[in-house]
Design an enzyme around this catalytic site. Structure first.
Site: not given
Lengths: 534, 588
Positions: B110, B185, B209
């Site tokens: 990420k 996210s 997330s």
């Protein structure tokens, strides 16, 4: 140093930039009973102000803790001439970095708290203080807000005899350094740009907040000095005002005598010496009194001490309290101080200056003044004690350290006692030679600079160079007679009644004997010879 | 050699995606059926020499080339670097060096985790050209285990969002239906795993997330216990909630990655000192398939109001499977489940308001080059560099921490957090080992569907936030599909530090179901049945107004003594539906 009585207030000795200077101010109790005042430094306006108003002073001190590495990363705290060299992603506030608490920060803060008679919080925590400024890389400062590591302490001031309350002591990180460019003044207002050096960023500080217990600039300066001594004694901080490892901000207000409500508080910044602490407060008291007398209303503001102009200048007006939006620092787990941890820190605290001062008076019979000077800094104090332990007479050791040794070091430009070759043993031996009546003060005066510069064993030196007092009466008389023969004219005049010529005569004898005749004996024999002859 | 990935990466900093199409055939050959290969199998194959790390890496790089222009899972891919590190592993094998447990496994990271020398943006314009000077601990541990870092995945800016629509750069599409969002996210990470553009992806979970996008994309996502994996190198959103965790195609792979990343780190004072159990070994144990003796609590409140019928149905089916495996299933209550969201949307923004203060253009990142003064340097840099949602949360946080509001908002929210944690604790004390619920109230929403309705967007986290507040481990496991073919996820929550329990249940479930093994692209690599999204279809005004009400109730309950209800409502409206003037006001 001439200290006269004027009956108005107290004069204290305070160290300003390492020199012993006289600063003075009215007010305050004197411990030793001596009420001393050097009148010249006090303005009439200030004295008038004190007639009507009572000053109230509180001090915030920031001291850099003497840790090897920064508070939350492993960067060195050593002074670096090049900007932004002692930095890493953590103390530069790079994305994703986390602070990890340096344990010695907590140890030193607890030590300082204990030395200042504070209660140590068993449970404490760090908080974030939020404000935007380029010297603060994260735009928040890791500090402690509602649960400081230490609070409710006190500090005794030896000269004025006051006890000043310590409200709280907490840990926090230092900011970087800003240099404002493009203007002569170096101030941000008219600069074109600013440079930031993060070498200092993240260095561990303790902030020590006093109660508003101080009533004069002199007391404030004394408080600062005493705090400096304590923090240096326990090794918590170097406490050098010049290089910024000790910073003082003072809050000054005045109120009409007898009033219970505090007046409007003015903060003064940019105080680079204890002298400016004192002078700025005195100036501020006078300024505030004049304003109130003129019917003006004071406003809460921060003022800047102008060292050259000897006055405070407005920096900014405080419009309400700044909202720092404190909240608990989630990156650092709460701090628990166990009894064992507290105990182990306690055991590292040495005897403090005040305690030594008292002991020197009680055990060694030193005067108030000498005891204070001998406990001034830990190095001198430890040297003194070792010398005494090795057999040196305390008063003589103290006198030599204060006078001859200091002068010799000054001549040789030696900043610290440890850089001198004089040892506690050699000083003790020198003092013993003197105490045993084997050498005179001339020899001491001559030997100290040598011992400081090159070292050596005074017993051997005295022996080798034949510096001891002459004990053989015949030899003494020969020297005396020789001088009287050579200086027949002086002797004749003396006998004719010019008694003041005794001095020069003695001087000639001293010179002839290289100071090796014990002064009392010399006087006695000289008297006898001069009267016997007539 | 060509550059691409999505329209956005080109020209961003010039070193993003490079791929070699020429090698594709050979790699395909070696990796036939690679779509379904697990990390364990790949590492084993690389170690045994069945295929090389380079071949595997090429296979995945090729798949990125094939698929990611449509999916947009990656923000940057450094093919050269990936291939080079793959070759290093192959060379190490040739030299008979011992290879790590992730040898040659392509891992996506990420974009809020730092990799030294690589772009790290956290999906934010203000870090568009930021190159990290160090590597995050979790990533460094994966690297040390032989993982091949294949690229950085898209995300909602700083983790603030549930759809990746709040990324400054692009929206990641759901591989199951590209008209839908991937969730957020960690949407890029979830989509990358779902599209088999990587084997394992690292994500971060602050309020859901990892779990929510895993659920949306039909992959397995593990949120670890708070502190289990070091946060050092994770760009902070809400420090007391942020966790790093893996997304993978199975609980076993997630366990493998978690085990490598976990463990105390001297660079993170909040990392747990506890030893990390052998997660993988425990799962491979023969008894792993049975849930005999495990007591599972079904959270009653999680099925109340606003939960999509199909979601409830599939999750209940999954619970039946767990029961059939020997688990004892009981109903249980988490009375403060709903109010947890309100507390979260005070606490997370509060911490964010401080965490994001460093993005000011002074030391790194985008800055306004012609400021009038210091203040305008800050204001303009932040105004241009930070997105709307980020500004909104900074404002909420700034407000909640302000003098006069702190007690009413921040402190009260902290108390609610404690109460939520106590709810969990009392559930676990009643001999319950695991709690289950849906991950998200609905399957993936359509792109643009909720983008302009923050409060409605917040409801996507309503079931994931409670475990975050309590710092508990939780996993999202694929448990079926909606009638339109969208994945649905089951959430399993464990007690503090008990990732092993959570993984065990997920693994047992996966041994008996095959939802996790399904690929949106089928076996031939073709994109599966994509359903057209019908605008407004999934909208659930009931739930979002419920949350707004919750926020108001919370605020009213906590502020009655300091704030008049009208003023409060005004402020809340300003916060949640700010206009530009208010933004300016608060940011300057």
């Amino acid at each position: 140093m001439a200290l006269g009585f004027t009956g108005l207030g107290v004069t204290v000795l305070c160290r300003v930039r390492g020199r012993r200077t006289v600063v003075s101010l009215a007010g305050g109790k004197s411990k030793g009973g001596a009420v001393r005042q050097k009148k010249s430094s006090i303005s009439q306006g200030y004295l008038d102000a004190l007639e009507k108003y009572e000053p109230v002073v509180g001090i915030e001190v920031h001291a850099q803790l003497a840790t090897k590495t920064k508070a939350f990363c492993s960067c060195s705290t050593k002074e670096s001439k090049l900007p932004n060299t002692n930095v890493c992603p953590i103390c530069m506030g790079h994305p994703g970095t986390l602070p990890v608490l340096n344990k010695s920060v907590v140890d030193l803060a607890i030590k300082a708290g204990l030395a200042l008679n504070c209660d140590i919080a068993k449970f404490s925590k760090f908080d974030r203080k939020n404000y935007f400024y380029p010297d603060t890389p994260k735009n928040y400062q890791i500090s402690q807000y509602d649960i400081p590591i230490a609070e409710h302490g006190s500090l005794d001031l030896p000269v004025s005899g006051n006890t000043v309350g310590i409200t709280r002591l907490h840990m926090e990180e230092d900011a970087g350094k800003l240099t404002h460019m493009g203007s002569g003044s170096g101030r941000i207002a008219d600069s074109t740009h600013s440079l930031v050096d993060y070498n200092r960023s993240g260095t561990a500080l303790i902030e020590i907040v006093s109660e508003p217990d101080l009533r004069s600039g002199v007391q404030a300066a004394e408080y600062g000095q005493e705090l400096q001594k304590v923090l240096r004694f326990i090794g918590a901080s170097d406490c050098n005002m010049q290089d910024g490892s000790l910073r003082l901000d003072v809050n000054v207000s005045i109120r009409e005598k007898g009033a219970s409500k505090f007046g409007t508080k003015i903060e003064i910044k940019n105080l680079n010496s204890f002298g400016s602490v004192q002078k700025s407060i005195e100036h501020e008291i006078e300024r505030q009194a004049a304003a109130l007398d003129a019917g003006e209303k004071l406003q809460q503001e921060t003022r800047f001490w102008d060292e050259k102009g000897l006055k405070t200048l407005l920096m900014r007006v405080k419009e309400g309290e700044a909202d720092y939006r404190y909240f608990p620092e989630p990156d650092i787990p709460p701090l628990k101080v166990s009894d064992e941890m507290l105990q182990s820190v306690k055991e590292t605290i040495p005897e403090l200056p005040n305690e030594r001062r008292t002991r020197y008076q009680e055990t060694y019979g030193l005067s108030d003044y000498d005891a204070m000077l001998m406990s001034d800094d830990k190095e001198t104090s430890d040297f003194f004690e070792q010398s005494v332990d090795l057999g040196g007479n305390p008063k003589t050791v103290a006198n030599l350290l204060l006078a001859e040794v200091t002068l010799a070091r000054k001549d040789l430009k030696m900043k610290t006692l440890s850089s001198s070759k004089l040892t506690p043993q050699s000083l003790a031996d020198l003092v013993k030679l003197r105490e045993d009546g084997l050498i005179g003060s001339k020899v001491i005066k001559a030997l100290v600079p040598e011992l400081v510069k090159d070292g050596g064993d005074p017993i051997v030196i005295v022996e080798e160079r034949d510096l001891k007092f002459i004990t053989d009466p015949k030899q003494i008389d020969d020297i005396l007679q020789g001088v009287l023969n050579q200086e027949a004219e002086l002797a004749t005049k003396y006998k004719a009644g010019e008694k003041k010529l005794m001095g020069p005569l003695k001087g000639k004898v001293m010179a002839a004997s290289r100071g090796r005749i014990e002064p009392e004996l010399l006087q006695k024999r000289l008297d006898e010879l001069l009267s016997a002859d007539s | 050699m060509i550059g691409f990935v999505n329209g956005l990466s080109i020209g961003r900093n010039g070193r993003h995606v490079v791929s070699r199409r020429g090698s594709r055939g050979a790699a395909r050959c070696a990796m036939a059926g690679g779509d379904t290969r697990s990390a364990l199998e790949i590492a084993e194959g690389v170690r045994s020499g069945a295929f090389s790390a380079e071949e595997v890496t090429r296979e995945y790089l090729d798949r990125i080339v094939d698929r990611d222009s449509e999916i947009c899972a990656f923000l940057s891919v450094d093919a050269e670097e990936a291939l080079e590190s793959a070759r290093r592993i192959d060379r190490a094998r040739e030299n008979s060096e011992k290879l790590g447990s992730l040898a040659g496994v392509p891992v996506a990271v990420k974009d809020n985790l730092c990799i030294k020398g690589s772009s790290t943006t956290a999906g934010s314009r203000i870090l568009e050209n930021y190159v990290a000077p160090y590597t995050a601990t979790a990533v460094q541990r994966l690297q040390a285990a032989g993982a091949v870092l294949i690229g950085k995945t898209n995300m909602d800016e700083y983790g603030m969002g549930s759809s990746t629509e709040k990324s400054a750069f692009t929206t990641t599409r759901n591989p199951w239906d590209t008209s839908r969002v991937s969730g957020g996210s960690s949407g890029g990470s979830a989509a990358a795993v779902a599209a088999r553009e990587c084997v394992i992806a690292v994500g971060s979970d602050t309020g859901g997330s990892i779990r929510q996008p895993a659920s949306y994309c039909g992959v397995t996502g593990l949120k670890c216990t708070y502190g289990r994996v070091s946060r050092y190198g994770l760009l902070a959103y809400a420090s007391s909630l942020d966790t790093v965790g893996p997304l993978a195609t199975s609980a076993v792979d997630a366990a493998l990655a978690a085990q490598i990343m976990a463990g105390v780190d001297r660079l993170d004072g909040t990392s747990l000192p506890d030893d990390v159990p052998d997660f993988v070994g425990m799962l491979q144990d023969k008894s792993g398939a049975s849930l005999e003796g495990v007591r599972i609590g079904v959270i009653d409140e999680a099925f109340e109001g606003g939960i999509d019928d199909q979601v409830a149905e599939k999750v209940n089916d999954a619970i039946s499977v767990l029961e059939s495996l020997g688990a004892e299933v009981v109903r249980t209550s988490l009375p403060n489940l709903r109010v947890a969201t309100s507390a979260y949307y005070i606490l997370a923004p509060s911490e964010a308001s401080a965490n994001l203060a460093r993005y000011d253009g002074v030391r790194y990142g985008e800055r306004n080059e012609d400021p009038e003064n210091m203040s305008s340097l800050y204001t303009m840099s932040r105004k241009n560099g930070l997105g709307e949602e980020v500004k909104r949360r900074i404002m909420v946080g700034t407000f909640a921490l302000s003098t006069g509001y702190y007690d009413a908002f921040y402190l009260r929210a902290q108390k609610i957090r404690t109460v939520v944690a106590q709810d969990f604790q009392s559930a676990f004390e009643k001999d319950i080992d695991l709690l289950v619920s849906p991950v998200s109230p609905t399957p993936a929403m359509g792109v643009g569907e909720k983008a302009d309705d923050p409060v409605s967007m917040y409801t996507q986290d309503i079931l994931t936030i409670p475990a975050s507040l309590a710092g508990l481990p939780a996993i999202s496991v694929p448990c079926g599909f909606s009638s339109t073919g969208l994945p649905i996820g089951l959430q399993v929550i464990g007690s503090f530090g008990k990732e092993a329990d959570v993984l065990r249940a997920a693994h047992a479930y996966q041994l008996n179901t095959d939802f996790h093994a399904k690929s949106p692209h089928g076996q031939d690599g073709q994109v599966g049945d994509l359903k057209e999204y019908e605008n407004g279809e999934e909208k659930d005004p009931g739930l979002s107004s419920g949350l707004l009400e919750g926020l108001e109730v919370l605020a009213l309950r906590v502020t009655s003594d300091v704030l008049s209800p009208n003023l409060l409502r005004m402020r809340l409206n300003e916060i949640y539906a700010p206009n530009d003037d208010v933004l300016e006001d608060i940011l300057s």
